[in-house]
Structures are given as structure tokens and as C-alpha cells.
Design a protein around this motif. Structure first.
Motif, PDB file in Angstrom:
ATOM      1  N   ALA A 153     -51.499  36.541  57.937  1.00 50.79           N
ATOM      2  CA  ALA A 153     -52.393  37.645  57.600  1.00 50.79           C
ATOM      3  C   ALA A 153     -51.972  38.309  56.295  1.00 50.79           C
ATOM      4  N   VAL A 154     -50.676  38.519  56.131  1.00 50.37           N
ATOM      5  CA  VAL A 154     -50.161  39.131  54.899  1.00 50.37           C
ATOM      6  C   VAL A 154     -50.498  38.280  53.687  1.00 50.37           C
ATOM      7  N   GLN A 155     -50.303  36.976  53.817  1.00 46.67           N
ATOM      8  CA  GLN A 155     -50.479  36.094  52.668  1.00 46.67           C
ATOM      9  C   GLN A 155     -51.943  35.829  52.337  1.00 46.67           C
ATOM     10  N   ALA A 156     -52.841  36.192  53.248  1.00 47.51           N
ATOM     11  CA  ALA A 156     -54.268  36.005  52.984  1.00 47.51           C
ATOM     12  C   ALA A 156     -54.945  37.273  52.476  1.00 47.51           C
ATOM     13  N   VAL A 157     -54.303  38.427  52.621  1.00 45.74           N
ATOM     14  CA  VAL A 157     -54.958  39.688  52.286  1.00 45.74           C
ATOM     15  C   VAL A 157     -54.945  39.964  50.786  1.00 45.74           C
ATOM     16  N   ILE A 158     -54.042  39.302  50.058  1.00 45.00           N
ATOM     17  CA  ILE A 158     -53.929  39.452  48.607  1.00 45.00           C
ATOM     18  C   ILE A 158     -53.616  38.087  48.017  1.00 45.00           C
ATOM     19  N   LEU A 159     -54.006  37.873  46.769  1.00 49.25           N
ATOM     20  CA  LEU A 159     -53.595  36.667  46.052  1.00 49.25           C
ATOM     21  C   LEU A 159     -52.200  36.927  45.483  1.00 49.25           C
ATOM     22  N   TRP A 160     -51.186  36.433  46.182  1.00 49.44           N
ATOM     23  CA  TRP A 160     -49.801  36.602  45.745  1.00 49.44           C
ATOM     24  C   TRP A 160     -49.383  35.469  44.823  1.00 49.44           C
ATOM     25  N   GLY A 161     -48.309  35.667  44.099  1.00 55.61           N
ATOM     26  CA  GLY A 161     -47.721  34.579  43.329  1.00 55.61           C
ATOM     27  C   GLY A 161     -47.111  33.561  44.278  1.00 55.61           C
ATOM     28  N   GLU A 162     -47.000  32.306  43.836  1.00 61.79           N
ATOM     29  CA  GLU A 162     -46.504  31.234  44.692  1.00 61.79           C
ATOM     30  C   GLU A 162     -45.120  31.512  45.268  1.00 61.79           C
ATOM     31  N   GLY A 163     -44.287  32.200  44.503  1.00 61.26           N
ATOM     32  CA  GLY A 163     -42.929  32.464  44.967  1.00 61.26           C
ATOM     33  C   GLY A 163     -42.714  33.856  45.523  1.00 61.26           C
ATOM     34  N   ALA A 164     -43.793  34.551  45.859  1.00 61.90           N
ATOM     35  CA  ALA A 164     -43.682  35.953  46.288  1.00 61.90           C
ATOM     36  C   ALA A 164     -42.728  36.133  47.458  1.00 61.90           C
ATOM     37  N   PHE A 165     -42.786  35.213  48.416  1.00 62.41           N
ATOM     38  CA  PHE A 165     -41.950  35.351  49.606  1.00 62.41           C
ATOM     39  C   PHE A 165     -41.003  34.168  49.772  1.00 62.41           C
TER      40      PHE A 165
END
Length: 225
Positions: A153-165
């Protein structure tokens, strides 16, 4: 996953920027521009409720709406759970929604990937749809359903950078065994959905605007599962 969450103010402007920086050094940010309408494939009813509950909890943190249907797509957040990447090749009409699906599956298999997300964007650059794929094998299969659902859910709510997490999970484990969203990530999500801010940005200065809003974005505990 670490044992205790950190306070929101511990994230620096550089940390915020890093969460939206691409491997080539470019900055890319986008949030949803319409209500989120999730549909989940490949799980039993009990797990379905866990996944949808996690999506709803993250939407509450963002202050973003959910809906029963999307006027264009019906559902716009599609989450697929499966045990082998090749299973995607048998999903009817998925190739129409995710172009070049066959070579994509081949690349993900070769890389030993456990998850992948494909986004669509509207004319304003905001997220229009997200297709989230989770391969339930190896280490992923050993994780609790609540942790997997909240992370997706977290990773779908915003377009994060590939290495964010890549080096630190967006989740934390409380002493009582409860999985929660890290307060600083909750604050960042809430800041990202400030209606004053644009729905997308490619200038790193946007990270400074997010950071400023994080100082007053207090997580409300809705992400506990």
C-alpha cells in the motif's frame, strides 16, 4: 525491519530527496490524482480484507479518497499475488494494461525480483493507475500478510524512487509484535498529498517543500495492523 519507529523530524531534506531520486540522478515525484479503487487477485477472502484494509489505512494517512469504482478503468489499483512470474502470462488482457509483458516477466525472473509496480499517469502527470505484482516465493512467502499488505500500500500511494526502501523498510515492528508504518514515512506521505502542492514534480526543490510540510504532519496511528 527495525524494532522501533523513529520520529518524523529525523528525516533530513536529503533523505526526502533520496526517496524520489532515480538511478540516473533525476528527481521524479507523483501522487494519485483521483480516488483509489483497489482490486486484489490471487488471495483468499481473509487476506483480501487485510490488503484492502492496508490500502485504506494508507489512504487515510494521505488524506486521499477511495471509491467503489473508477469511471474509466473500473479499478485503478490492481494488486496481483502469485507464486511464479510466468503465471502473469496467463492473465487475460493483462498485456493490454501492461505493455511488453512477456519481456518484462523474463527480466523480472532473471533478476530474481519479488515485486514490481507499473504506473499510468493522467494528462497532469498524476498517478492514474497502478499495477502491483507480488511473487510469493522465497523470503517474500515467509513474511506476515499484514506486513506485505502495508508495504504494498505504501509503495503504491506515491511514485517513489527505485531505491527508496532499499536500505530501510517503510515499516517498523513494535515490541508487542504489531506492524506499523514508520512515523517519518507517514509524515512524508501526508505532506505529499498537501492540496497546495502539485500532483507531480521533476525538480529536486519539491523535496524541500515536502520536508517543510513534514514538520507539521503528525501521523495519526491509522496504519497499525
Amino acid at each position: 525491519m527495525t524494532d522501533a519507529p523513529q520520529m518524523p523530524q529525523m528525516m533530513t531534506p536529503e533523505d526526502v530527496t533520496a526517496h524520489f531520486t532515480r538511478p540516473d540522478g533525476s528527481f521524479t515525484f507523483a501522487r494519485w490524482g483521483r480516488p483509489i479503487v483497489p482490486v486484489v487477485f490471487g488471495v483468499e477472502e481473509e487476506t483480501l480484507e487485510i490488503v484492502k484494509g492496508a490500502i485504506e489505512a494508507v489512504a487515510v494517512v494521505a488524506g486521499h479518497k477511495m471509491a467503489e469504482t473508477d469511471p474509466e478503468l473500473g479499478a485503478n489499483l490492481m494488486v496481483f499475488f502469485f507464486r511464479d512470474w510466468d503465471e502473469l502470462l496467463g492473465v487475460p488482457n493483462l498485456e493490454k494494461m501492461v505493455p511488453d509483458l512477456t519481456p518484462l516477466v523474463a527480466r523480472l525472473k532473471a533478476a530474481g525480483a519479488s515485486q514490481y509496480r507499473a504506473f499510468r499517469f493522467d494528462d497532469d502527470g498524476a498517478i492514474q493507475a497502478c499495477f502491483s505484482f507480488v511473487c510469493m516465493s522465497g523470503e517474500m512467502a515467509k513474511q506476515p500478510a499484514e506486513s506485505i499488505a502495508l508495504a504494498q500500500a505504501v509503495q503504491a500511494v506515491i511514485l517513489w524512487g527505485e531505491g527508496a526502501f532499499g536500505s530501510k523498510s517503510p515499516l517498523a515492528l513494535l515490541p508487542d509484535g504489531q506492524t506499523i508504518l514508520r512515523p517519518e514515512i507517514a509524515a512524508l506521505i501526508k505532506a505529499a498529498y498537501d492540496p497546495i502542492l502539485p500532483p507531480c514534480a521533476d525538480d529536486p526543490s519539491h523535496a524541500l517543500r515536502l520536508f517543510a510540510r513534514m514538520q507539521v504532519a503528525v501521523p495519526d496511528g491509522e496504519t497499525q495492523h
